[in-house]
Design an enzyme around this catalytic site. Structure first.
Site, PDB file in Angstrom:
ATOM      1  N   TYR A  56       3.982   8.384  14.556  1.00 12.80           N
ATOM      2  CA  TYR A  56       2.950   7.374  14.797  1.00 12.80           C
ATOM      3  C   TYR A  56       2.239   7.717  16.116  1.00 12.80           C
ATOM      4  O   TYR A  56       2.860   7.769  17.175  1.00 12.80           O
ATOM      5  CB  TYR A  56       3.543   5.958  14.881  1.00 12.80           C
ATOM      6  CG  TYR A  56       4.199   5.471  13.597  1.00 12.80           C
ATOM      7  CD1 TYR A  56       3.944   6.066  12.363  1.00 12.80           C
ATOM      8  CD2 TYR A  56       5.075   4.392  13.611  1.00 12.80           C
ATOM      9  CE1 TYR A  56       4.555   5.615  11.199  1.00 12.80           C
ATOM     10  CE2 TYR A  56       5.691   3.935  12.441  1.00 12.80           C
ATOM     11  CZ  TYR A  56       5.423   4.562  11.247  1.00 12.80           C
ATOM     12  OH  TYR A  56       6.029   4.114  10.098  1.00 12.80           O
TER      13      TYR A  56
HETATM   14  N1  LIG Z   1       8.559   4.165   6.265  1.00 14.90           N
HETATM   15  C1  LIG Z   1       7.327   4.339   5.907  1.00 14.90           C
HETATM   16  O1  LIG Z   1       6.988   5.279   5.202  1.00 14.90           O
HETATM   17  C2  LIG Z   1       6.274   3.369   6.380  1.00 14.90           C
HETATM   18  C3  LIG Z   1       4.990   3.371   5.817  1.00 14.90           C
HETATM   19  C4  LIG Z   1       4.077   2.423   6.289  1.00 14.90           C
HETATM   20  C5  LIG Z   1       4.430   1.521   7.283  1.00 14.90           C
HETATM   21  N2  LIG Z   1       5.691   1.558   7.819  1.00 14.90           N
HETATM   22  C6  LIG Z   1       6.137   0.569   8.839  1.00 14.90           C
HETATM   23  O2  LIG Z   1       5.783  -0.723   8.399  1.00 14.90           O
HETATM   24  C7  LIG Z   1       4.957  -1.374   9.363  1.00 14.90           C
HETATM   25  C8  LIG Z   1       3.942  -2.267   8.683  1.00 14.90           C
HETATM   26  O3  LIG Z   1       3.166  -1.503   7.786  1.00 14.90           O
HETATM   27  P1  LIG Z   1       1.626  -1.726   7.545  1.00 14.90           P
HETATM   28  O4  LIG Z   1       0.909  -1.959   8.822  1.00 14.90           O
HETATM   29  O5  LIG Z   1       1.191  -0.620   6.667  1.00 14.90           O
HETATM   30  O6  LIG Z   1       1.611  -2.992   6.610  1.00 14.90           O
HETATM   31  P2  LIG Z   1       1.395  -4.527   6.536  1.00 14.90           P
HETATM   32  O7  LIG Z   1       2.212  -5.231   7.549  1.00 14.90           O
HETATM   33  O8  LIG Z   1       1.614  -4.808   5.105  1.00 14.90           O
HETATM   34  O9  LIG Z   1      -0.154  -4.732   6.799  1.00 14.90           O
HETATM   35  C9  LIG Z   1      -0.770  -4.659   8.021  1.00 14.90           C
HETATM   36  C10 LIG Z   1      -2.199  -5.137   7.848  1.00 14.90           C
HETATM   37  O10 LIG Z   1      -2.170  -6.538   7.537  1.00 14.90           O
HETATM   38  C11 LIG Z   1      -3.009  -7.236   8.443  1.00 14.90           C
HETATM   39  N3  LIG Z   1      -2.395  -8.529   8.784  1.00 14.90           N
HETATM   40  C12 LIG Z   1      -1.166  -8.750   9.302  1.00 14.90           C
HETATM   41  N4  LIG Z   1      -0.961 -10.076   9.485  1.00 14.90           N
HETATM   42  C13 LIG Z   1      -2.100 -10.679   9.103  1.00 14.90           C
HETATM   43  C14 LIG Z   1      -2.514 -12.035   9.082  1.00 14.90           C
HETATM   44  N5  LIG Z   1      -1.715 -13.018   9.460  1.00 14.90           N
HETATM   45  N6  LIG Z   1      -3.770 -12.310   8.630  1.00 14.90           N
HETATM   46  C15 LIG Z   1      -4.602 -11.327   8.231  1.00 14.90           C
HETATM   47  N7  LIG Z   1      -4.263 -10.019   8.232  1.00 14.90           N
HETATM   48  C16 LIG Z   1      -3.019  -9.713   8.670  1.00 14.90           C
HETATM   49  C17 LIG Z   1      -3.096  -6.372   9.668  1.00 14.90           C
HETATM   50  O11 LIG Z   1      -4.320  -6.648  10.309  1.00 14.90           O
HETATM   51  P3  LIG Z   1      -4.345  -7.069  11.865  1.00 14.90           P
HETATM   52  O12 LIG Z   1      -4.030  -5.825  12.598  1.00 14.90           O
HETATM   53  O13 LIG Z   1      -5.729  -7.570  12.044  1.00 14.90           O
HETATM   54  O14 LIG Z   1      -3.302  -8.126  12.043  1.00 14.90           O
HETATM   55  C18 LIG Z   1      -3.024  -4.956   9.088  1.00 14.90           C
HETATM   56  O15 LIG Z   1      -4.298  -4.506   8.718  1.00 14.90           O
HETATM   57  C19 LIG Z   1       4.372  -0.227  10.194  1.00 14.90           C
HETATM   58  O16 LIG Z   1       3.980  -0.622  11.481  1.00 14.90           O
HETATM   59  C20 LIG Z   1       5.502   0.756  10.216  1.00 14.90           C
HETATM   60  O17 LIG Z   1       6.444   0.393  11.225  1.00 14.90           O
HETATM   61  C21 LIG Z   1       6.605   2.466   7.374  1.00 14.90           C
END
Ligand SMILES: NC(=O)c1ccc[n+]([C@@H]2O[C@H](COP(=O)([O-])OP(=O)(O)OC[C@H]3O[C@@H](n4cnc5c(N)ncnc54)[C@H](OP(=O)(O)O)[C@@H]3O)[C@@H](O)[C@H]2O)c1
Length: 324
Positions: A59
């Site tokens: 990251y």
């Molecule tokens: N192991 C793997 O392969 C893998 C892959 C992907 C991710 N990850 C891990 O999982 C974590 C989360 O993944 P992700 O960021 O892809 O997914 P997510 O949590 O499903 O989605 C994040 C998105 O949702 C939005 N969001 C969050 N809360 C919100 C709310 N209350 N209202 C409106 N929009 C909201 C965020 O926008 P805002 O920024 O505007 O809040 C962002 O664009 C990562 O940080 C990482 O640690 C791991």
């Protein structure tokens, strides 16, 4: 804050894990926060009682780990920090990726250095390495546990047969076994319910789903998916199976229930995951203090069996996604 035991580790973790993929450097992805803004979110997370943080060496190519280490200064002992290795860190160095002994030992040392920690609580393999026998990988990971640089081992997206094979190999060889699975699981991607989640349940594995909000797809009406910087550029949101297999109808039902309950769509999507017994803590990604607070508030939402059935009903199987 609510805490739960992470799988069979005995460690207590907050039921919301803060995902740190969106912290580090906007040079890496335009929706990633630079240091100062990242630190504000980490600081608020600590205030809210979040003690569980997930990052990875890749990251922001190390910057996420560095900024997290900075944000947790003075809180290392009471935090549960998870990081990962597998993806290549330097284009010109093939050994900076994969799960060979060389890669694991070198990448772990670099991660600890950036985090400013001597021991990481959970060290995860980010993907399956088709070029390294799992026994070699497990041997290197087991040595890291014996050396005291890692407390527990975790794995991320892979096929259930691979994970079952890895657990069997560690038991057969008397090596430390994986204690957690970080997999792709949300209301519009439920393929993990077939094999991986029942396997984890049977084996006492802690489950910490990634992209619990389907990268934002479940956080706003599907017609408005490009309304944010990440929504505009995140290829996943366009190429991904979220839009297939009933995805748009699920999105509409999340919006409808959110309106009825007077909460946000993101909160309904998170509450659904938090009601699943096999989920320990979803890993939430956000660049906003307000959204982080909403995630924590979602712990108080109670969904009825009929709400859950209504949200799940339109789902149809979609192609496997998140690993190959
Ligand atoms: N192991 C793997 O392969 C893998 C892959 C992907 C991710 N990850 C891990 O999982 C974590 C989360 O993944 P992700 O960021 O892809 O997914 P997510 O949590 O499903 O989605 C994040 C998105 O949702 C939005 N969001 C969050 N809360 C919100 C709310 N209350 N209202 C409106 N929009 C909201 C965020 O926008 P805002 O920024 O505007 O809040 C962002 O664009 C990562 O940080 C990482 O640690 C791991």
């Amino acid at each position: 804050m609510e805490y739960t035991t992470l799988g069979d580790t005995g460690m207590q973790v907050s039921r919301i894990c803060l995902g740190c993929m969106s912290f580090g450097s906007s040079d890496w992805r335009d929706w990633v926060l630079d240091e100062e803004e990242s630190l504000e979110i980490i600081e608020r997370a600590i205030d809210l009682g979040i003690n569980f943080f997930d990052t990875a060496n890749m990251y922001s190519l190390g910057e996420s780990e560095r900024v997290l280490g900075e944000g947790l200064e003075g809180h290392h002992e009471e935090s549960v920090v998870a990081t990962k290795c597998f993806f290549r860190m330097r284009e010109d160095d093939p050994n900076s990726g994969g799960l060979s002994r060389k890669a694991i030992e070198q990448e772990l040392e670099a991660s600890l250095d950036r985090l400013g920690m001597e021991t990481v609580d959970l060290y995860q393999i980010h993907r399956w390495d088709y070029d390294t026998p799992i026994e070699t990988t497990l041997g290197a990971l087991d040595d890291a546990v014996r050396r005291g640089t890692v407390r527990y081992l975790g794995a991320s997206s892979m096929w259930a047969h691979q994970f079952a094979g890895a657990l069997h190999a560690s038991d057969r060889l008397g090596l430390e076994r994986f204690a957690t699975m970080q997999n792709h699981y949300n209301l519009v991607y439920r393929e993990e319910e077939r094999e991986m989640l029942p396997l984890c349940e049977n084996e006492g594995i802690g489950v910490i789903p990634w992209s619990p909000l389907a990268r934002g797809y479940l956080a706003r009406p599907h017609e408005e998916i490009d309304a944010t910087a990440r929504g505009e550029s995140e290829e996943y949101l366009y190429e991904h199976p979220y839009r297939e297999g009933g995805g748009p109808e699920i999105n509409e039902r999340v919006a409808e229930l959110a309106e009825d309950e007077g909460v946000t769509m993101a909160q309904i999507a998170l509450a659904w995951l938090l009601h699943k017994d096999w989920v320990d803590a979803p890993i939430v990604g956000t660049t906003s203090v307000e959204h982080l607070e909403q995630a924590v508030e979602a712990l108080e939402i109670s969904l009825s069996a009929s709400d859950i059935e209504y949200l799940e009903e339109p789902y149809e199987p979609v192609p496997a996604s998140g690993h190959s």
